[in-house]
Enzyme design. Structure first.
Site, PDB file in Angstrom:
ATOM      1  N   LEU A  19       0.821  -1.216   0.000  1.00 18.56           N
ATOM      2  CA  LEU A  19       0.000   0.000   0.000  1.00 18.56           C
ATOM      3  C   LEU A  19       0.853   1.264   0.000  1.00 18.56           C
ATOM      4  O   LEU A  19       1.905   1.320   0.636  1.00 18.56           O
ATOM      5  CB  LEU A  19      -0.930  -0.022   1.216  1.00 18.56           C
ATOM      6  CG  LEU A  19      -1.867  -1.240   1.262  1.00 18.56           C
ATOM      7  CD1 LEU A  19      -2.699  -1.225   2.542  1.00 18.56           C
ATOM      8  CD2 LEU A  19      -2.773  -1.299   0.037  1.00 18.56           C
ATOM      9  N   GLY A  22      -1.492   6.425  -2.798  1.00 19.25           N
ATOM     10  CA  GLY A  22      -2.669   6.312  -3.663  1.00 19.25           C
ATOM     11  C   GLY A  22      -3.767   5.495  -2.992  1.00 19.25           C
ATOM     12  O   GLY A  22      -4.938   5.887  -2.956  1.00 19.25           O
ATOM     13  N   HIS A  23      -3.365   4.346  -2.434  1.00 21.41           N
ATOM     14  CA  HIS A  23      -4.338   3.526  -1.692  1.00 21.41           C
ATOM     15  C   HIS A  23      -4.858   4.286  -0.473  1.00 21.41           C
ATOM     16  O   HIS A  23      -6.046   4.209  -0.141  1.00 21.41           O
ATOM     17  CB  HIS A  23      -3.674   2.229  -1.215  1.00 21.41           C
ATOM     18  CG  HIS A  23      -3.130   1.352  -2.305  1.00 21.41           C
ATOM     19  ND1 HIS A  23      -1.782   1.124  -2.458  1.00 21.41           N
ATOM     20  CD2 HIS A  23      -3.749   0.637  -3.279  1.00 21.41           C
ATOM     21  CE1 HIS A  23      -1.596   0.295  -3.473  1.00 21.41           C
ATOM     22  NE2 HIS A  23      -2.764  -0.008  -3.998  1.00 21.41           N
ATOM     23  N   GLN A  47      -5.627 -12.019 -12.758  1.00 22.37           N
ATOM     24  CA  GLN A  47      -5.524 -10.804 -13.557  1.00 22.37           C
ATOM     25  C   GLN A  47      -4.113 -10.549 -14.068  1.00 22.37           C
ATOM     26  O   GLN A  47      -3.859  -9.519 -14.673  1.00 22.37           O
ATOM     27  CB  GLN A  47      -6.060  -9.596 -12.796  1.00 22.37           C
ATOM     28  CG  GLN A  47      -5.188  -9.107 -11.663  1.00 22.37           C
ATOM     29  CD  GLN A  47      -5.891  -7.996 -10.890  1.00 22.37           C
ATOM     30  OE1 GLN A  47      -6.882  -8.219 -10.205  1.00 22.37           O
ATOM     31  NE2 GLN A  47      -5.391  -6.774 -11.042  1.00 22.37           N
ATOM     32  N   GLN A 139      -9.961   0.320 -15.924  1.00 17.77           N
ATOM     33  CA  GLN A 139     -10.469  -0.593 -14.900  1.00 17.77           C
ATOM     34  C   GLN A 139     -11.763  -0.049 -14.286  1.00 17.77           C
ATOM     35  O   GLN A 139     -12.727  -0.796 -14.074  1.00 17.77           O
ATOM     36  CB  GLN A 139      -9.410  -0.788 -13.814  1.00 17.77           C
ATOM     37  CG  GLN A 139      -9.879  -1.576 -12.616  1.00 17.77           C
ATOM     38  CD  GLN A 139      -8.729  -1.949 -11.706  1.00 17.77           C
ATOM     39  OE1 GLN A 139      -8.057  -2.944 -11.945  1.00 17.77           O
ATOM     40  NE2 GLN A 139      -8.484  -1.166 -10.674  1.00 17.77           N
ATOM     41  N   MET A 170       1.835   7.143  -8.342  1.00 21.85           N
ATOM     42  CA  MET A 170       2.230   6.111  -7.383  1.00 21.85           C
ATOM     43  C   MET A 170       1.728   4.756  -7.854  1.00 21.85           C
ATOM     44  O   MET A 170       0.613   4.637  -8.369  1.00 21.85           O
ATOM     45  CB  MET A 170       1.667   6.446  -6.021  1.00 21.85           C
ATOM     46  CG  MET A 170       2.319   7.681  -5.461  1.00 21.85           C
ATOM     47  SD  MET A 170       2.281   7.671  -3.684  1.00 21.85           S
ATOM     48  CE  MET A 170       3.265   9.112  -3.369  1.00 21.85           C
ATOM     49  N   SER A 171       2.560   3.747  -7.679  1.00 25.28           N
ATOM     50  CA  SER A 171       2.205   2.388  -8.089  1.00 25.28           C
ATOM     51  C   SER A 171       3.062   1.415  -7.296  1.00 25.28           C
ATOM     52  O   SER A 171       4.243   1.690  -7.036  1.00 25.28           O
ATOM     53  CB  SER A 171       2.480   2.201  -9.586  1.00 25.28           C
ATOM     54  OG  SER A 171       2.487   0.816  -9.907  1.00 25.28           O
ATOM     55  N   ARG A 173       4.283  -1.117  -8.411  1.00 25.55           N
ATOM     56  CA  ARG A 173       5.349  -1.586  -9.303  1.00 25.55           C
ATOM     57  C   ARG A 173       6.540  -0.638  -9.349  1.00 25.55           C
ATOM     58  O   ARG A 173       7.602  -1.019  -9.839  1.00 25.55           O
ATOM     59  CB  ARG A 173       4.803  -1.812 -10.712  1.00 25.55           C
ATOM     60  CG  ARG A 173       3.890  -3.031 -10.812  1.00 25.55           C
ATOM     61  CD  ARG A 173       3.529  -3.329 -12.261  1.00 25.55           C
ATOM     62  NE  ARG A 173       2.809  -4.589 -12.391  1.00 25.55           N
ATOM     63  CZ  ARG A 173       1.504  -4.729 -12.242  1.00 25.55           C
ATOM     64  NH1 ARG A 173       0.767  -3.677 -11.944  1.00 25.55           N
ATOM     65  NH2 ARG A 173       0.929  -5.917 -12.375  1.00 25.55           N
TER      66      ARG A 173
END
Ligand code: AMP
Length: 266
Positions: A19, A22-23, A47, A139, A170-171, A173
């Site tokens: 997390l 963004g989350h 996914q 999504q 933000m990610s 990854r």
């Protein structure tokens, strides 16, 4: 999940963990609008179209739970894979046209996996509202389509993309980027903003806008472009001319790390 006696409305934030801010923004919004906030943490194998991407997806459940606690989340649901997909599981939720281009074309099966797990989570949690990030714009569109078509009563709330100070979305990854790749990665945002500027100056040819995105990305040698898109905001079909609401979006690889970003127009 012991949700039966929980005060309503319930706000749901589905995540794959690791997390970040963004989350946290989704959680804060859910908490502000809900009597009970539920976060799910589930790295959904269905996914992922690339096995290596799934295998190296970052995980740290203990830290994630701490973040949820700090955000005032009431319930964290982090099920094992075979609880979500028990033996004999044999159903796929497959959304139509809106799931085909862009991420759907680049990642075969991705949105089937997303729609299937989100349908399960919606049925388990029965939230009044569920919160998703605009960073994954397609999504959100796919899940909205699914919720309407399957008469799911959960309202889908789309929240703004949260960024690093240099503009990188933000990610989870981002952790895989080398220092050089991390330094190059803001080029996604820069290319999108430069293209927005061209649109604000009156350019309406979608080809010209796509070319501007490519030109911006080409300034960064580490950026390997997977796609650039200038699409109708409602259908995500590629446009010839931008005469109404549109979505600029792109997917770019830095080494083995794939990043996406987007910018709505109009
Ligand atoms: P993920 O854990 O990457 O599957 O993301 C879970 C939710 O958080 C999805 O609705 C994402 O769109 C959203 N999300 C991820 N990154 C961001 C971000 N930078 N800003 C806002 N929402 C985000």
């Amino acid at each position: 999940m012991a949700l039966g006696a929980s005060p309503r409305p319930i706000g749901l934030v589905p995540t794959m963990g690791w997390l970040h801010a963004g989350h946290r923004a989704l959680m804060a919004r859910a908490r502000a609008e809900s009597a009970t906030t539920v976060v799910t943490i589930f790295v959904n194998p269905r996914q992922f179209s690339e096995p290596t991407d799934l295998a190296r997806y970052p995980r740290n459940e203990a830290r994630d739970v701490e973040i949820c606690t700090a955000e005032g989340v009431d319930l964290v649901f982090a099920p094992p894979v075979d609880e979500v997909y028990p033996p004999g599981f044999d159903t796929v939720v497959s959304v139509g046209a809106i799931a085909q281009p862009l991420e759907g074309a680049a990642r075969p099966g991705h949105f089937d996996g997303v729609a299937t797990v989100v349908a399960i989570l919606f049925n388990l949690v029965r939230a009044e509202r569920a919160y998703f990030g605009q960073k994954d714009a397609q999504q959100v569109a796919v899940i909205r389509r699914m919720a309407i078509d399957l008469a799911i009563p959960t309202e889908i709330v789309s929240c703004p993309t949260i960024r690093e100070p240099d503009g990188l979305a933000m990610s989870s990854r981002n952790v895989h980027l080398s220092p050089e790749e991390r330094a190059a990665a803001p080029v996604l945002r820069q290319a999108l903003l430069a293209t927005r500027q061209v649109w604000e100056n009156g350019e309406r040819s979608a080809d010209a806008l796509r070319a501007r995105m490519r030109a911006g990305l080409s300034e960064e040698p580490l950026a390997n472009v997977e796609y650039v898109s200038c699409a109708d905001a409602a259908t995500l079909a590629e446009l010839d001319r931008v005469d109404g609401p549109a979505l600029l979006s792109l997917a770019v690889r830095f080494g083995s790390t794939r990043l996406i970003d987007n910018e709505p127009l109009g």
